[in-house]
Motif scaffolding. Structure first.
Motif, PDB file in Angstrom:
ATOM      1  N   ILE A 171      -1.544  -1.342  15.169  1.00 47.06           N
ATOM      2  CA  ILE A 171      -0.899  -0.355  14.309  1.00 47.06           C
ATOM      3  C   ILE A 171      -1.099   1.018  14.950  1.00 47.06           C
ATOM      4  O   ILE A 171      -0.838   1.183  16.136  1.00 47.06           O
ATOM      5  CB  ILE A 171      -1.461  -0.427  12.866  1.00 47.06           C
ATOM      6  N   GLU A 172      -1.569   2.008  14.225  1.00 43.82           N
ATOM      7  CA  GLU A 172      -1.768   3.341  14.789  1.00 43.82           C
ATOM      8  C   GLU A 172      -3.062   3.930  14.254  1.00 43.82           C
ATOM      9  O   GLU A 172      -3.642   3.438  13.293  1.00 43.82           O
ATOM     10  CB  GLU A 172      -0.595   4.279  14.431  1.00 43.82           C
ATOM     11  N   ASN A 188       0.817  -1.206   0.000  1.00 44.81           N
ATOM     12  CA  ASN A 188       0.000   0.000   0.000  1.00 44.81           C
ATOM     13  C   ASN A 188       0.854   1.261   0.000  1.00 44.81           C
ATOM     14  O   ASN A 188       0.441   2.297  -0.538  1.00 44.81           O
ATOM     15  CB  ASN A 188      -0.957  -0.007   1.191  1.00 44.81           C
ATOM     16  N   ALA A 189       2.034   1.168   0.611  1.00 44.86           N
ATOM     17  CA  ALA A 189       2.950   2.314   0.563  1.00 44.86           C
ATOM     18  C   ALA A 189       3.390   2.578  -0.868  1.00 44.86           C
ATOM     19  O   ALA A 189       3.516   3.736  -1.295  1.00 44.86           O
ATOM     20  CB  ALA A 189       4.161   2.052   1.464  1.00 44.86           C
ATOM     21  N   PRO A 240      -7.989   4.097   1.195  1.00 42.39           N
ATOM     22  CA  PRO A 240      -7.895   3.244   2.390  1.00 42.39           C
ATOM     23  C   PRO A 240      -8.588   3.831   3.618  1.00 42.39           C
ATOM     24  O   PRO A 240      -9.170   3.085   4.423  1.00 42.39           O
ATOM     25  CB  PRO A 240      -6.388   3.112   2.610  1.00 42.39           C
ATOM     26  N   HIS A 241      -8.559   5.160   3.751  1.00 39.08           N
ATOM     27  CA  HIS A 241      -9.244   5.778   4.882  1.00 39.08           C
ATOM     28  C   HIS A 241     -10.753   5.620   4.758  1.00 39.08           C
ATOM     29  O   HIS A 241     -11.447   5.325   5.738  1.00 39.08           O
ATOM     30  CB  HIS A 241      -8.879   7.265   4.982  1.00 39.08           C
ATOM     31  N   VAL A 242     -11.258   5.825   3.549  1.00 41.80           N
ATOM     32  CA  VAL A 242     -12.697   5.696   3.315  1.00 41.80           C
ATOM     33  C   VAL A 242     -13.158   4.271   3.594  1.00 41.80           C
ATOM     34  O   VAL A 242     -14.187   4.046   4.251  1.00 41.80           O
ATOM     35  CB  VAL A 242     -13.054   6.101   1.871  1.00 41.80           C
ATOM     36  N   LEU A 243     -12.410   3.290   3.109  1.00 38.38           N
ATOM     37  CA  LEU A 243     -12.785   1.892   3.326  1.00 38.38           C
ATOM     38  C   LEU A 243     -12.746   1.534   4.811  1.00 38.38           C
ATOM     39  O   LEU A 243     -13.624   0.808   5.306  1.00 38.38           O
ATOM     40  CB  LEU A 243     -11.848   0.977   2.534  1.00 38.38           C
ATOM     41  N   LEU A 244     -11.743   2.049   5.520  1.00 44.80           N
ATOM     42  CA  LEU A 244     -11.661   1.800   6.963  1.00 44.80           C
ATOM     43  C   LEU A 244     -12.834   2.462   7.682  1.00 44.80           C
ATOM     44  O   LEU A 244     -13.450   1.858   8.574  1.00 44.80           O
ATOM     45  CB  LEU A 244     -10.334   2.328   7.505  1.00 44.80           C
ATOM     46  N   ALA A 283      -4.900   1.125   5.497  1.00 46.33           N
ATOM     47  CA  ALA A 283      -5.167  -0.117   4.774  1.00 46.33           C
ATOM     48  C   ALA A 283      -4.843  -1.344   5.620  1.00 46.33           C
ATOM     49  O   ALA A 283      -5.595  -2.335   5.626  1.00 46.33           O
ATOM     50  CB  ALA A 283      -4.349  -0.143   3.481  1.00 46.33           C
ATOM     51  N   THR A 284      -3.744  -1.275   6.366  1.00 41.42           N
ATOM     52  CA  THR A 284      -3.345  -2.411   7.196  1.00 41.42           C
ATOM     53  C   THR A 284      -4.276  -2.563   8.399  1.00 41.42           C
ATOM     54  O   THR A 284      -4.582  -3.685   8.813  1.00 41.42           O
ATOM     55  CB  THR A 284      -1.887  -2.251   7.652  1.00 41.42           C
TER      56      THR A 284
END
Length: 406
Positions: free
Chosen positions: A259-260, A68-69, A88-92, A293-294
């Motif tokens: 993660i963070e 993803n990076a 990825p933010h939207v999906l999370l 994403a992670t």
């Protein structure tokens, strides 16, 4: 010429705090943070980490982060309101809204930034122009007295006894007494699910019942319980079922997920407005895209493999039973957090240092994290700790107790 630093007390504060053991040179880690860490070339068994499942060390998630990076880069490159938000933010956020059956979720760089931003946003006095403005300066916050610093700090700008009140820790009757005396139409009750210092778990259902009776909003910080509790076969299930009645739910992705980042879920009208009003969304970037994403991948992974947390909780309970059998003074709530009472702040600092010399990084909570001379060793077992790691720690702990009588 007068020294420009002469009017400031920082140097004296630092030196005296170091002598008293309140502050020390933070060890430098080489390599990953997990069940073991390397401090200045020396391997140490780590009981101080908060990413309890150790999934941040798993090669498949590291590979996914790297993939993803390569696709999204190492940074968002700006706030979401200025240039947009990464997929990825939207999906999370969509996943979090699904988990909590909420209308909207907003992600932040950390759980602490989410808490700070929430208080900023819910107390906002702001106007784009005469027709587009908001004034929530009359809001009242009612906090559990043991809430985290990231909740108490932002309300410190408000007048205690007028806009800020506290109720006794995990006490619905105390909450009701406080609410019965407040004359306001804008009240937000704030509490946590699992408290990290003493491992206690809130009577979520009872507290939210009180909130409903008084018609007030509720903000529940689930930083320490997210993905750990909530399924029928795990402890505190009934209370966690009541979370659906909370107005807002905040989570941190640094505990079970490992993660963070953080997120707030709740009504769209409130939460979406935090993109502007929180400050910690508009004026800073959110978590890295590969981090988002992670986080999502690990959430899905834990949902598909519930035995990981089930087995982890069994290990935590086994550790708790050993501590009880050996007559250590520990917290009364059988959560995954085990806090061993030491008492004296001075003794606690000495215990921390000696454990480190013995090869164990142990988290000692003392003032100002908790009340003076109520220090504890706060244990959050890492799922990657071996039986040998745990047995060795117990032996070292018994030696320490014999030496310092706690």
């Amino acid at each position: 010429m007068q020294n420009k630093n002469s009017n400031w007390d920082n140097k004296q504060f630092l030196e005296s705090s170091e002598i008293a053991g309140y502050f020390y040179n933070v060890p430098i880690m080489d390599g990953m943070s997990g069940s073991r860490i390397v401090h200045n070339g020396k391997e140490t068994i780590n009981f101080a980490g908060i990413n309890v499942l150790g999934l941040q060390e798993d090669k498949k998630f590291i590979d996914m982060f790297c993939e993803n990076a390569r696709q999204y880069g190492l940074a968002t490159g700006g706030s979401r309101m200025t240039q947009g938000v990464c997929r990825p933010h939207v999906l999370l956020e969509q996943k979090m809204s699904q988990i909590f059956a909420s209308e909207y979720t907003l992600t932040f760089g950390s759980g602490a930034l989410a808490n700070l931003g929430f208080v900023n946003g819910m107390t906002a006095f702001f106007a784009f122009d005469d027709n587009n403005k908001i004034d929530n300066r009359d809001v009242v916050f009612v906090l559990d007295r043991d809430c985290h610093w990231s909740l108490w700090n932002p309300v410190s700008k408000l007048k205690y006894g007028s806009q800020v009140y506290a109720f006794k820790h995990n006490n619905p009757e105390s909450l009701e007494q406080v609410l019965s005396k407040i004359k306001s139409h804008k009240i937000i009750v704030v509490f946590e699910t699992v408290y990290s210092c003493d491992g206690s778990v809130a009577p979520i259902a009872q507290l939210l019942d009180v909130c409903e009776r008084y018609g007030v909003l509720s903000y529940v910080d689930d930083a320490n319980g997210f993905m750990i509790y909530g399924t029928p076969n795990r402890p505190f299930y009934e209370d966690y079922q009541a979370l659906s009645k909370a107005t807002f739910i905040m989570v941190s992705f640094s505990k079970a997920i490992g993660i963070e980042g953080g997120a707030i879920s709740g009504p769209e009208g409130f939460v979406k407005s935090l993109e502007i009003l929180s400050g910690t969304s508009l004026f800073t970037a959110t978590m890295q895209p590969p981090t988002a994403a992670t986080n999502l991948e690990i959430i899905n992974y834990l949902q598909d493999n519930p035995q990981i947390i089930d087995n982890y909780l069994k290990r935590c309970l086994q550790l708790r039973e050993i501590l009880i059998e050996r007559n250590f003074k520990i917290n009364s709530t059988p959560s995954y957090i085990n806090s061993i009472f030491i008492g004296s702040d001075e003794v606690a600092e000495q215990v921390r240092r000696e454990f480190l010399e013995m090869g164990y990084c142990v988290p000692v909570f003392r003032y100002p994290a908790i009340k003076r001379n109520q220090a504890v060793i706060r244990l959050m077992l890492n799922n990657q700790h071996t039986a040998s790691d745990v047995n060795g720690f117990i032996i070292a702990l018994e030696k320490m107790r014999s030496r310092y009588n706690f």
